[in-house]
Motif scaffolding. Structure first.
Motif, PDB file in Angstrom:
ATOM      1  N   LEU A  17       0.867  -1.250  -0.012  1.00  0.00           N
ATOM      2  CA  LEU A  17       0.060   0.088   0.072  1.00  0.00           C
ATOM      3  C   LEU A  17       0.854   1.307  -0.170  1.00  0.00           C
ATOM      4  O   LEU A  17       0.644   2.192  -0.826  1.00  0.00           O
ATOM      5  N   GLY A  18       1.888   1.379   0.806  1.00  0.00           N
ATOM      6  CA  GLY A  18       2.684   2.625   0.900  1.00  0.00           C
ATOM      7  C   GLY A  18       4.146   2.317   0.206  1.00  0.00           C
ATOM      8  O   GLY A  18       4.452   3.485  -0.323  1.00  0.00           O
ATOM      9  N   THR A  19       4.514   1.193  -0.475  1.00  0.00           N
ATOM     10  CA  THR A  19       5.560   1.104  -1.171  1.00  0.00           C
ATOM     11  C   THR A  19       5.554   0.705  -2.851  1.00  0.00           C
ATOM     12  O   THR A  19       6.389   0.825  -3.403  1.00  0.00           O
ATOM     13  N   GLY A  20       4.401   0.027  -3.111  1.00  0.00           N
ATOM     14  CA  GLY A  20       4.130  -0.292  -4.100  1.00  0.00           C
ATOM     15  C   GLY A  20       3.882   0.785  -5.238  1.00  0.00           C
ATOM     16  O   GLY A  20       3.820   1.881  -5.037  1.00  0.00           O
ATOM     17  N   TRP A  21       3.841   0.066  -6.576  1.00  0.00           N
ATOM     18  CA  TRP A  21       3.710   0.684  -7.794  1.00  0.00           C
ATOM     19  C   TRP A  21       2.699   0.513  -8.562  1.00  0.00           C
ATOM     20  O   TRP A  21       2.506  -0.869  -8.518  1.00  0.00           O
ATOM     21  N   PHE A  22       2.006   1.279  -9.196  1.00  0.00           N
ATOM     22  CA  PHE A  22       0.874   0.749 -10.153  1.00  0.00           C
ATOM     23  C   PHE A  22       1.132   1.537 -11.491  1.00  0.00           C
ATOM     24  O   PHE A  22       0.925   2.978 -11.454  1.00  0.00           O
ATOM     25  N   LEU A  23       1.414   1.035 -12.854  1.00  0.00           N
ATOM     26  CA  LEU A  23       1.276   1.840 -13.935  1.00  0.00           C
ATOM     27  C   LEU A  23       2.507   2.570 -13.732  1.00  0.00           C
ATOM     28  O   LEU A  23       2.347   4.016 -14.355  1.00  0.00           O
ATOM     29  N   GLY A  24       3.390   2.326 -13.322  1.00  0.00           N
ATOM     30  CA  GLY A  24       4.800   3.218 -13.166  1.00  0.00           C
ATOM     31  C   GLY A  24       4.618   4.386 -12.231  1.00  0.00           C
ATOM     32  O   GLY A  24       5.659   5.381 -12.043  1.00  0.00           O
ATOM     33  N   ILE A  25       3.556   4.142 -11.405  1.00  0.00           N
ATOM     34  CA  ILE A  25       3.473   5.683 -10.456  1.00  0.00           C
ATOM     35  C   ILE A  25       3.327   5.038  -9.107  1.00  0.00           C
ATOM     36  O   ILE A  25       2.632   3.852  -8.916  1.00  0.00           O
ATOM     37  N   PRO A  26       3.953   5.526  -8.093  1.00  0.00           N
ATOM     38  CA  PRO A  26       3.755   4.738  -6.802  1.00  0.00           C
ATOM     39  C   PRO A  26       2.273   5.090  -6.168  1.00  0.00           C
ATOM     40  O   PRO A  26       1.539   5.970  -6.507  1.00  0.00           O
ATOM     41  N   LEU A  27       1.979   4.100  -5.583  1.00  0.00           N
ATOM     42  CA  LEU A  27       0.525   3.650  -5.211  1.00  0.00           C
ATOM     43  C   LEU A  27       0.071   4.891  -4.083  1.00  0.00           C
ATOM     44  O   LEU A  27      -1.228   5.140  -4.300  1.00  0.00           O
ATOM     45  N   PRO A  28       0.869   5.287  -3.367  1.00  0.00           N
ATOM     46  CA  PRO A  28       0.273   6.466  -2.633  1.00  0.00           C
ATOM     47  C   PRO A  28      -0.231   7.588  -3.398  1.00  0.00           C
ATOM     48  O   PRO A  28      -0.937   8.209  -2.923  1.00  0.00           O
ATOM     49  N   VAL A  29       0.633   7.842  -4.385  1.00  0.00           N
ATOM     50  CA  VAL A  29       0.345   8.953  -5.394  1.00  0.00           C
ATOM     51  C   VAL A  29      -1.132   8.617  -5.929  1.00  0.00           C
ATOM     52  O   VAL A  29      -1.924   9.466  -6.033  1.00  0.00           O
ATOM     53  N   TRP A  30      -1.503   7.510  -6.370  1.00  0.00           N
ATOM     54  CA  TRP A  30      -2.778   7.180  -6.857  1.00  0.00           C
ATOM     55  C   TRP A  30      -3.783   7.180  -5.677  1.00  0.00           C
ATOM     56  O   TRP A  30      -4.865   7.831  -6.215  1.00  0.00           O
ATOM     57  N   ILE A  31      -3.461   6.689  -4.697  1.00  0.00           N
ATOM     58  CA  ILE A  31      -4.498   7.001  -3.546  1.00  0.00           C
ATOM     59  C   ILE A  31      -4.752   8.506  -3.359  1.00  0.00           C
ATOM     60  O   ILE A  31      -5.977   8.682  -3.088  1.00  0.00           O
ATOM     61  N   SER A  32      -3.576   9.257  -2.976  1.00  0.00           N
ATOM     62  CA  SER A  32      -4.023  10.712  -2.806  1.00  0.00           C
ATOM     63  C   SER A  32      -4.501  11.383  -3.884  1.00  0.00           C
ATOM     64  O   SER A  32      -5.345  12.227  -3.641  1.00  0.00           O
ATOM     65  N   GLY A  33      -4.308  10.988  -5.260  1.00  0.00           N
ATOM     66  CA  GLY A  33      -4.845  11.541  -6.371  1.00  0.00           C
ATOM     67  C   GLY A  33      -6.300  11.168  -6.319  1.00  0.00           C
ATOM     68  O   GLY A  33      -6.950  11.973  -6.636  1.00  0.00           O
ATOM     69  N   GLY A  34      -6.681   9.987  -5.957  1.00  0.00           N
ATOM     70  CA  GLY A  34      -8.243   9.460  -6.134  1.00  0.00           C
ATOM     71  C   GLY A  34      -9.027  10.322  -5.161  1.00  0.00           C
ATOM     72  O   GLY A  34     -10.114  11.020  -5.407  1.00  0.00           O
ATOM     73  N   ILE A  35      -8.411  10.600  -3.898  1.00  0.00           N
ATOM     74  CA  ILE A  35      -8.991  11.211  -2.796  1.00  0.00           C
ATOM     75  C   ILE A  35      -9.068  12.837  -3.326  1.00  0.00           C
ATOM     76  O   ILE A  35     -10.221  13.318  -3.031  1.00  0.00           O
ATOM     77  N   VAL A  36      -8.199  13.251  -3.937  1.00  0.00           N
ATOM     78  CA  VAL A  36      -8.326  14.721  -4.458  1.00  0.00           C
ATOM     79  C   VAL A  36      -9.425  14.735  -5.391  1.00  0.00           C
ATOM     80  O   VAL A  36     -10.492  15.782  -5.226  1.00  0.00           O
TER      81      VAL A  36
END
Lengths: 209, 326
Positions: free
Chosen positions: B166-185
């Motif tokens: 959750l905190g260290t993984g990557w998805f489509l070349g982008i860190p997972l935390p960035v996806w999560i915070s982006g989704g929240i925004v």
């Protein structure tokens, strides 16, 4: 079914799905039995490490006088050749040996004047830190699944030193005694102070008269 | 044609956060050759992800003219609850029963914890008419104390690869935390711009009495806002815990200050009713870049605090003077 009924029904179904995927149930005694089998025994690990690795490794410890000279001549070379550490950073540990005369005895430490060398301190009360664990470089970080186990190993090794090394030594220590010791020291590569070296003893015994 | 600073004043005011960010990046980039590297970019984004989660919730609270000082402690407790349940489960010796938690279950429990604490903040503020500063200050110490009790003052470690992903993984070349915070925004922007709830939040911050006279259920909206802020702090807590593979009893200390700073720098008025989520994101990026830059430039941690304080002060002064101008 009316609209509110549908709404609450759907909510209940969602809650059931969430709970189903969130928790599982087992018999407590089975879990405890399995836990006892798989739980890391830091005391046993430390005891085995002490007997089979650390004590044998002290035969290859660096002479403290030689090390101090090497640090003054070429610090980086001395650190590279003689120090160990598990973590990155400037704190490094050395496995050392030496001989000298006790010139002062205090509650927490004794001062030893090294033969043909400077005065150093041997800790006899506050045995803490990771020096004894890391100085030999014989414990690998990959042996542990979490840092708590690793820290517990340090605590247990320090406990062994308190009981098996320091306690018997303190009963007979006196000023003027000639001693031979092995131990671990911690030095900061960025802020090196060789004039205040403190040894965590791994063995210390009286020699001569 | 005569071009004066006055001509560009509205544009400068509108994009002041972006301009500040750009100037900051250029300055740090000139002074440090490590700043404009891909690795450092991802590092900054990972770090600000947690602050974005908290700051988005803080923005909602500040828009209602409130404040939430408890987010750092709520973050710590939520992370610790999730980690503790995942690692140790719940033991019921009387029934010889062990309730284990899956990663999903631990995440749900963490978010529920944050939501519950946030709800309690909102309830205390609306039920007893407590100033938000006092109510959330009390929660700050309550949640920190509960974290210490739950963890017994020690970190909870060894949470497993699935959780740390959750905190260290990557998805489509982008860190997972960035996806999560982006989704929240994204979700929060939609919530604020496209729903009645969002309009009510602005209305309450603009004039609570006018909103009440217009039929807005003030207490309900406020409780909802504080609950959401607690839930988002919990998400931040899960990210921190999973990134470190460890729930630290002192996690999140002074995070509330960074999130308030992000909100203020992002242009949200502390008296409520004016501001935006995207502004806060810019504020969080500025704080993140500033933190990163000060570290890269080897500035003493003591001076870092002084610099951050001055930046916050300047942001509020600029915001006040631009509000006067409008």
């Amino acid at each position: 079914m009316n609209k509110p009924g549908l709404k609450y029904g759907a909510l209940l179904l969602l809650l059931a799905v969430v709970v189903y995927h969130s928790v599982y149930f087992k018999k407590l005694d089975e879990v405890k039995a399995k836990g006892a089998r798989t739980q890391f025994d830091a005391a046993a690990y430390a005891d085995a490490f002490w007997k089979t690795k650390l004590l044998p490794a002290t035969t290859k410890a660096t002479d403290l006088n030689t090390l101090i000279q090497a640090l003054k001549t070429d610090k980086d070379q001395a650190f590279a050749a003689h120090s160990n550490a598990m973590s990155i950073g400037n704190i490094r540990y050395f496995l050392v040996k030496g001989q000298g005369k006790i010139t002062a005895v205090r509650d927490q430490e004794v001062t030893v004047s090294l033969t043909n060398g400077p005065d150093i301190i041997v800790a006899t009360e506050y045995i803490f830190g990771n020096a004894a664990r890391d100085a030999s470089g014989l414990i690998s970080l990959t042996e542990f699944t979490n840092t708590m186990d690793l820290n517990n190993v340090s605590a247990e090794i320090n406990q062994i030193i308190r009981k098996r090394v320091v306690a018997p030594f303190k009963t007979s220590v006196k000023t003027g005694m000639e001693v031979e010791f092995t131990g671990a020291i911690e030095l900061n590569r960025a802020h090196l102070h060789t004039e205040a070296i403190e040894v965590i003893p791994i063995s210390i015994r009286s020699v001569g008269t | 044609m005569q071009i004066s600073l006055q001509t560009y004043r509205p544009i400068i005011l509108k994009f002041q956060s972006l301009i500040a960010l750009l100037l900051l990046c250029i300055t740090i980039g000139v002074l440090s050759d490590k700043f404009f590297t891909v690795a450092n970019g991802w590092n900054v984004l990972r770090q600000i992800s947690v602050n974005i989660c908290i700051s988005v919730g803080m923005t909602l609270v500040v828009l209602t003219a409130g404040i939430d000082l408890s987010v750092g402690s709520v973050l710590a407790l939520s992370g610790a609850i999730a980690a503790g349940l995942l690692r140790n489960g719940i033991e019921l010796p009387a029934n010889n029963l062990y309730i284990g938690f899956t990663v999903f279950g631990a995440i749900v429990a963490g978010i529920l914890t944050g939501s519950l604490l946030g709800w309690f903040n909102g309830w205390a503020i609306t039920r007893f008419k407590l100033p938000p500063f006092v109510a959330t200050l009390a929660m700050l110490t309550i949640a920190r104390g509960l974290t210490m009790l739950w963890t017994e003052g020690f970190p909870i470690t060894g949470l497993g690869d699935s959780f740390t992903f959750l905190g260290t993984g990557w998805f489509l070349g982008i860190p997972l935390p960035v996806w999560i915070s982006g989704g929240i925004v994204l979700v929060t922007v939609l919530l604020m711009d496209q729903t009645r709830f969002g309009r009510y939040v602005y209305a309450i911050g603009g004039s609570e009495s006018a909103a009440r006279l217009s039929g807005v259920n003030i207490n309900r909206i406020k409780i909802g806002v504080y609950t959401l802020a607690g839930a988002l702090a919990a998400v931040g807590g899960l990210l921190v815990t999973s990134r470190l593979d460890s729930a630290q009893p002192n996690a999140g200390t002074s995070y509330e200050l960074d999130s308030i700073a992000a909100v203020v720098i992002g242009g949200t008025s502390l008296s409520g009713g004016r501001g935006s989520i995207l502004g806060t994101v810019q504020g969080a990026v500025i704080i993140g870049v500033l933190n990163n830059g000060l570290v890269l430039l080897n500035v003493s941690p003591f001076w870092q605090q002084v610099v951050k304080g001055i930046v916050i002060l300047l942001a509020v002064i600029i915001d006040k003077s631009s509000a006067k101008g409008e």
